[in-house]
Design an enzyme around this catalytic site. Structure first.
Site, PDB file in Angstrom:
ATOM      1  CG  HIS C  67     -42.855  -6.106 -50.780  1.00 16.81           C
ATOM      2  ND1 HIS C  67     -42.217  -5.194 -51.593  1.00 16.81           N
ATOM      3  CD2 HIS C  67     -41.992  -7.139 -50.628  1.00 16.81           C
ATOM      4  CE1 HIS C  67     -41.009  -5.651 -51.892  1.00 16.81           C
ATOM      5  NE2 HIS C  67     -40.847  -6.840 -51.333  1.00 16.81           N
ATOM      6  CG  ASP C  96     -48.600  -6.809 -83.845  1.00 20.26           C
ATOM      7  OD1 ASP C  96     -48.560  -7.328 -82.712  1.00 20.26           O
ATOM      8  OD2 ASP C  96     -48.931  -5.618 -84.039  1.00 20.26           O
ATOM      9  CD1 TRP C 132     -45.249 -14.413 -50.852  1.00 17.86           C
ATOM     10  CD2 TRP C 132     -46.218 -14.940 -52.784  1.00 17.86           C
ATOM     11  NE1 TRP C 132     -44.531 -15.418 -51.430  1.00 17.86           N
ATOM     12  CE2 TRP C 132     -45.090 -15.759 -52.622  1.00 17.86           C
ATOM     13  CE3 TRP C 132     -46.982 -15.101 -53.950  1.00 17.86           C
ATOM     14  CZ2 TRP C 132     -44.713 -16.721 -53.552  1.00 17.86           C
ATOM     15  CZ3 TRP C 132     -46.595 -16.064 -54.879  1.00 17.86           C
ATOM     16  CH2 TRP C 132     -45.475 -16.852 -54.667  1.00 17.86           C
ATOM     17  CB  SER C 160     -54.022 -10.270 -67.364  1.00 17.36           C
ATOM     18  OG  SER C 160     -52.857  -9.710 -67.905  1.00 17.36           O
ATOM     19  CB  SER C 161     -51.012 -14.516 -66.518  1.00 12.19           C
ATOM     20  OG  SER C 161     -50.568 -13.543 -65.643  1.00 12.19           O
ATOM     21  CG  HIS C 244     -41.265 -24.780 -57.204  1.00 12.13           C
ATOM     22  ND1 HIS C 244     -40.531 -24.159 -56.225  1.00 12.13           N
ATOM     23  CD2 HIS C 244     -40.387 -25.161 -58.135  1.00 12.13           C
ATOM     24  CE1 HIS C 244     -39.263 -24.187 -56.554  1.00 12.13           C
ATOM     25  NE2 HIS C 244     -39.145 -24.797 -57.710  1.00 12.13           N
ATOM     26  CD  GLU C 246     -46.012 -16.736 -60.534  1.00  9.75           C
ATOM     27  OE1 GLU C 246     -46.695 -17.278 -61.420  1.00  9.75           O
ATOM     28  OE2 GLU C 246     -45.694 -15.528 -60.550  1.00  9.75           O
ATOM     29  CE1 TYR C 248     -36.815 -22.671 -60.692  1.00 10.60           C
ATOM     30  CE2 TYR C 248     -38.477 -24.362 -60.584  1.00 10.60           C
ATOM     31  CZ  TYR C 248     -37.276 -23.850 -60.164  1.00 10.60           C
ATOM     32  OH  TYR C 248     -36.542 -24.500 -59.223  1.00 10.60           O
ATOM     33  CB  SER C 259     -29.142 -16.549 -72.826  1.00 12.04           C
ATOM     34  OG  SER C 259     -29.188 -17.315 -71.653  1.00 12.04           O
ATOM     35  CG  HIS C 293     -39.142 -27.557 -52.488  1.00  8.24           C
ATOM     36  ND1 HIS C 293     -38.596 -27.772 -53.726  1.00  8.24           N
ATOM     37  CD2 HIS C 293     -39.600 -26.290 -52.534  1.00  8.24           C
ATOM     38  CE1 HIS C 293     -38.720 -26.694 -54.468  1.00  8.24           C
ATOM     39  NE2 HIS C 293     -39.325 -25.785 -53.765  1.00  8.24           N
ATOM     40  CG  HIS C 294     -42.357 -23.993 -51.647  1.00  9.59           C
ATOM     41  ND1 HIS C 294     -41.625 -22.838 -51.677  1.00  9.59           N
ATOM     42  CD2 HIS C 294     -42.282 -24.509 -52.890  1.00  9.59           C
ATOM     43  CE1 HIS C 294     -41.137 -22.654 -52.898  1.00  9.59           C
ATOM     44  NE2 HIS C 294     -41.523 -23.658 -53.653  1.00  9.59           N
ATOM     45  CB  THR C 319     -29.858 -24.319 -61.885  1.00 11.36           C
ATOM     46  OG1 THR C 319     -31.205 -24.761 -61.790  1.00 11.36           O
ATOM     47  CG2 THR C 319     -29.796 -22.830 -61.656  1.00 11.36           C
ATOM     48  CE  LYS C 322     -31.604 -22.360 -68.389  1.00  9.95           C
ATOM     49  NZ  LYS C 322     -31.359 -21.679 -69.652  1.00  9.95           N
ATOM     50  NE  ARG C 441     -41.308 -15.662 -45.356  1.00 13.56           N
ATOM     51  CZ  ARG C 441     -41.741 -16.230 -46.487  1.00 13.56           C
ATOM     52  NH1 ARG C 441     -41.655 -17.533 -46.653  1.00 13.56           N
ATOM     53  NH2 ARG C 441     -42.244 -15.515 -47.465  1.00 13.56           N
TER      54      ARG C 441
END
Lengths: 206, 377, 516
Positions: C67, C96, C132, C160-161, C244, C246, C248, C259, C293-294, C319, C322, C441
């Site tokens: 998931h 293009d 994940w 791909s990315s 991290h 990622e 963002y 926006s 921090h993870h 943040t 924004k 979790r």
């Protein structure tokens, strides 16, 4: 195609080339994180691993001088043992803790017995807690320096000679040394020679 | 303490207020806020949590208030003409600086709490907690007491897929173990964590300790419980299939109760050594073997010994009936394929008992009686 | 060139047209969103009541793992790339993408990677079941054989990315119409430019991480095994160095979409354009220096824990800027609430809640209690579902008339919005309470004290899942027909995309527009 004129094409190629270089550099950076991490850990004792000292390099005389300076200070060193992936060995420290003066050379023994019916090659991995004590815990002789081969049923007493450096931060009064024995077959690990190379690379990177 | 109690109360109300969607009375019994701790450091963490929660709630109310006001009043249907401003150096500077100041306000107590948490010096007792897939092994380094702590039997039965047992009827479902750790109250207990296989994490919310157990490394943390009682926690780091089924139970007791417990543990260990030398009756072996089986074997080989899926049946199997006893013992001690070796977890008595049990239960009825002396390591 | 386009399957297989490729990306993303969503339904079904009723614990772990992977790499990221393909050239007045053939490649790798990833579920030993975040050694020594295929799939997704990101950067830097200076670019373009640089910087690091896993698993290295001188914690450092930024990568384009939408429906220019650009850049920069921090509980030195706490809470500053800017954009506007605006406003509210919990999680001592609990699950679903996914849905409603030439059904759109917004809160808000009360979790079963909130969460989950089928219906209905959209679609929106006809012709801006 409608992507425009030649100069546009050129600048697209330029950007692409530049970005591809960045991609390659970052890919290598990912791998470089391994020795960088190793070096950082050693410098700051991040993961509780020791500073490796080759046999005899440690200046015992100098260490003994420090003993005098630190006579009024004692440190308790606890020993503990674990086995990884339920390795069928009996493995324990023969003394669970000793009190030492910083700078004093001490020897303790660990006992190990292979309970399986086959020859096992195992690697002992040391770890010190609290982590910041790791770089002040110097071993002069250790069974973790090499892989240990045990025949079926074989038992050994294995010596560990160590010195706690006098520079150990004052607030640390107890530290714990843990060994974990890994079966090298199970862990699918590199030979010790390869491990040494990795450690040396890490050392040089520092 | 009354201040923190008031805070707690207000905190719960605050959280309840956030779910205004639902009638408040429904939540009378449910915990909405962080579990309060029985340690001083844990209480600091709780207070820190409340400070940040309050700050974000107030900021939230202010910002959301402005947006809601705007949503109500600044709409085209009210016939307003849109303003044309689109930047203001002053305003933008101010609202960059304000969050920064708030962060500094949070950072001060955070730093203080963190320094307190990481001070593991001068502990009274050291316990090594080793994570296993999927149980905990505890070793009291100072006294040599060592044991495994598994999910308790009632929970383990009810938690099997489609067990047909109602978990709601199991007391402390999934939060109880066969052998809890016991520690004295008001003593600094240092917890060393490591692992036998993958990464686990030792977590008891009320003791405010959560620390990863990493194979090959040793980590430390500590707690000093100020109230006697039973505190329950769970493994907090995904460690494979049964990650959800390796709880932690800590009994905090008085000093004298603790020394009694310790003496009992040491005696039990001595008895086990003595038991290995004597000859056991079949009935005793069967009773003990059933216990060992339920704890260690039943999850895969099932209660009726018929196994299932990749797990072979013991009922009528060659190993557990006509095969030699020695091979059966060997299999239990050393494991095979997916089956882990039990040699270092079961002592000679347990091994003899479980082998006797398996050779006589499920209609295997071989009549074999295996003595601890036959189990040579 | 005329408005000629090839027909049939060949059109889609060989297309180098940015609009076709954008469409392919968006459909792929939606398909994966449904696949990942179906897995979420299985998870919520198992967690609806205490006890194990639906699946076994190992399969449950595969479900949470897949998931997460599918939603991150299969749904959110491709959807954002889809928007970039469709909108970036039209917003900067380019005919293009800069590298159209590579564009075709970077899309067509995806279905193969996605199929390989999903196929691991049917392999012997089951699919990846290590979360994940695939921490070693659970993902190395202790993982099933299918993990090697998972690694290969991640490599392909990475390719791909990276190709997509190179293309986007080249397009934005080289293909802007005359007069379209960097500081005149729509904010969506800005956020994607910065996101693309993040991708270039961190996707190779992820590729490195999985390559190290591969050699640890198969070739006897021990980067992540203590036995050979490695360290499992190193894996976490490498992973989160990617991980991290990622997150963002997933949220910055969402900021961009919102926006674009809010000024249109507030009928007022975006407040603080320049500070929005700087804030985005600041967030991107900070994302590289906060990763640990993870992993506050792995046992870091106090100094490191303090540093990562301070650096992490700093993210709150840009943040907050924004959120304040969006608020000021709405302030004294003349707002109407068509479907895209509803989603955008909900985004501002709910993403902010996710931001608040993010701040709480960033403070190390408090994180010791929150870490690896449902509080974290609630946090990242608020930022990713009510954040990234809400923005994606808002963007689809906003540009759908431009893409199809037809208006979507406004009534159904609003119904979709209200159903989703209510159910998503019933789904995720109680998870805050569960986490605070101590529910870890990634567990398939839980203590009785967690039963009520889990039941509520599951009901919300099913409702939210079903609501998205309504979205599929609305989109198909809009493609098939409906009220014709005007060229501007909305009431005087800003941007070059509104100067071309609706539906946007196959080729746009073959002669570059002049920007004043």
């Amino acid at each position: 195609m409608s992507t425009g004129n030649n100069s546009q094409l050129e600048s697209n190629q330029r950007v692409t080339r530049f970005l591809l270089v960045v991609v390659v550099v970052m890919f290598c950076f990912g791998f470089a994180l391994a020795p960088m991490y190793e070096a950082l850990c050693k410098a700051f004792g991040i993961n509780g691993r020791f500073v490796e000292i080759e046999q005899g390099v440690y200046d015992a005389d100098k260490a003994m001088q420090q003993v005098k300076a630190d006579r009024d200070r004692q440190v308790t060193v606890q020993f503990t043992a674990s086995r990884n992936q339920n390795l069928q060995w009996e493995f324990r420290p023969m003394e669970t803790s000793v009190v030492v003066y910083p700078g004093e050379v001490r020897e303790v023994k660990y006992y190990a017995k292979n309970l399986t019916g086959k020859t096992v090659v195992a690697q002992a991995v040391p770890s010190v807690s609290p982590g910041q004590a790791a770089k002040y815990f110097n071993k002069i002789e250790c069974f973790c320096f090499t892989q240990q081969t045990f025949k079926p049923g074989e038992a050994k007493e294995m010596p560990l000679r160590f010195v706690v450096d006098g520079k150990l931060p004052k607030k640390i009064s107890t530290l714990t040394l843990a060994y974990t024995f890994f079966d090298t077959d199970q862990a699918g690990t590199k030979s010790k020679a390869q491990v040494d190379t990795v450690l040396r690379v890490a050392h040089n990177a520092k | 303490m009354s201040a923190s109690k008031t805070m707690k109360k207000i905190g719960s109300l605050l959280c309840a207020g956030l779910v205004m969607l639902l009638p408040a009375t429904v939540f009378a019994d449910y915990k909405l806020n962080m579990t309060p701790s029985v340690t001083a450091v844990g209480q600091d963490i709780y207070n820190l949590h409340m400070i940040i929660l309050w700050i974000v709630t107030i900021v939230g109310i202010l910002v959301f208030g402005v947006i809601i006001y705007s949503l109500i009043n600044h709409r085209k249907s009210k016939g307003v003409t849109p303003a044309t401003f689109h930047e203001s150096a002053t305003v933008e500077f101010v609202w960059t600086v304000i969050p920064f100041i708030i962060l500094v306000i949070i950072a001060v107590p955070a730093t203080k709490t963190l320094l307190a948490i990481e001070d593991t010096s001068k502990s009274d007792i050291t316990i090594k907690a080793t994570g296993w897939q999927w149980k905990w092994e505890y070793e009291y380094l100072d006294s040599g007491v060592r044991f495994f702590s598994n999910l308790d039997k009632a929970s383990n039965e009810a938690r099997q897929v489609k067990s047909g047992k109602d978990p709601r009827k199991v007391e402390n479902y999934l939060l109880d173990v066969d052998n809890p750790i016991v520690v004295p109250v008001n003593k600094k207990v240092r917890i060393l964590t490591t692992s036998n296989d993958v990464i686990h994490a030792w977590w008891v919310p009320e003791l405010a300790v959560k620390r990863d157990a990493i194979p090959g490394f040793i980590n430390e943390s500590w707690f000093k419980a100020e109230k006697t009682g039973t505190y329950r926690g769970q493994c907090a780091e995904l460690c494979g299939k049964d990650h959800g089924f390796m709880p932690i139970v800590v009994n905090v007791v008085s000093d004298s109760e603790y020394s009694d417990w310790l003496a009992k543990q040491k005696k039990a260990a001595a008895d086990a050594d003595a038991g290995a030398g004597k000859t056991w009756s079949k009935a005793d072996l069967m009773a003990r073997g059933k216990e060992v089986y339920e704890k260690n074997c039943q999850a895969c080989h099932m209660a009726n010994g018929e196994g299932g899926g990749p797990f072979p049946a013991l009922k009528g199997s060659k190993v557990a009936t006509t095969g030699p006893v020695a091979a059966h013992i060997d299999l239990v001690l050393k494991g095979k394929g997916m089956m882990p070796p039990f040699g270092t977890q079961l002592n000679a008595v347990d091994t003899a008992a479980v082998v006797t049990f398996e050779r006589n239960a499920f209609g295997n009825n071989t009549g074999d009686v295996v003595q601890p002396s036959q189990v040579s390591k | 060139m005329s408005d000629h386009k090839p027909t049939g399957i060949k059109r889609w297989l060989f297309t180098t047209n940015h609009k076709d490729i954008g469409t392919l990306y968006l459909w792929f993303a939606f398909t994966m969103f449904l696949v990942g969503g179906a897995m979420a339904m299985i998870i919520r079904a198992e967690l609806m009541q205490p006890g194990m009723q639906v699946v076994d614990p190992l399969f449950f772990n595969s479900m949470t793992t897949m998931h997460g992977l599918i939603m991150v790499f299969g749904a959110v990221m491709p959807a954002m790339v889809g928007f970039a393909n469709w909108m970036v050239p039209m917003m900067i007045g380019a005919p293009d993408m800069a590298l159209p053939r590579m564009n075709n490649w970077s899309f067509w790798i995806l279905p193969f990677a996605g199929t390989m990833l999903v196929s691991t579920l049917f392999m012997e030993g089951g699919g990846p079941a290590f979360g994940w975040t695939f921490y070693a050694p659970l993902s190395t020594t202790f993982a099933p054989k299918s993990t090697d295929f998972f690694i290969f799939a991640v490599h392909m997704l990475g390719f791909s990315s990276i190709m997509g990101a190179i293309n986007i950067i080249a397009t934005i830097l080289n293909m802007r119409a005359p007069g379209m200076t960097l500081m005149k670019m729509p904010l969506f373009v800005w956020t994607w430019l910065i996101t693309a640089f993040l991708l270039i910087a961190v996707m190779p690091v992820l590729a490195g991480a999985v390559t190290m896993m591969l050699t640890d698993r198969n070739f006897g290295t021990s980067f992540f095994s203590a036995a050979g001188g490695g360290d499992p914690v190193l894996f976490q450092h490498v992973f989160w160095f990617f991980g991290h930024p990622e997150v963002y990568i997933m949220i910055l384009p969402a900021f961009g979409i919102v926006s674009q939408i809010i000024p249109t429906f507030a009928r007022k220019q975006l407040f603080g354009y320049a500070s929005m650009v700087y804030a985005t850049a600041a967030i991107a920069f900070l994302s590289f220096i906060v990763w640990a921090h993870h992993m506050f509980t792995v046992g870091m030195p106090v100094a490191a824990e303090l540093y990562f706490t301070y650096a992490t809470v700093m993210i709150a500053v840009p943040t907050a800027v924004k959120v304040f800017n969006w608020t000021a954009t709405m302030w004294k506007g003349a707002m109407t609430f068509e479907t895209p605006m509803l989603w955008a406003v909900a985004f501002v509210f709910l993403f902010t809640i996710g931001g608040f919990t993010g701040l709480m999680l960033g403070v190390a001592p408090a994180d010791f209690q929150y870490h690896d609990t449902y509080f974290v699950v609630a946090h990242f679903h608020y930022v990713l579902v009510t954040g990234a996914v809400f923005a994606i849905i808002a963007g689809v409603y906003y540009w759908l008339p431009k893409w199809t030439g037809n208006m979507y059904d406004e009534k159904l759109g609003k119904l979709h919005f209200w159903l989703s917004t209510i159910s998503v809160n019933v789904l995720f808000f109680p998870q805050h309470f569960l986490g605070l009360a101590g529910m870890p979790r990634r567990i398939p079963d839980y203590a009785i004290q967690f039963a009520e909130f889990n039941f509520m969460s599951s009901l919300g989950g099913f409702a939210f899942g079903l609501s998205q089928l309504l979205f599929l219906f609305i989109v198909i209905k809009c493609i098939k027909g409906g009220e014709k959209a005007t060229d501007k679609v909305w009431d005087n929106p800003e941007g070059l995309e509104w100067t071309v006809p609706s539906p946007a012709p196959y080729h746009t801006f073959e002669t570059a527009p002049q920007i004043k």
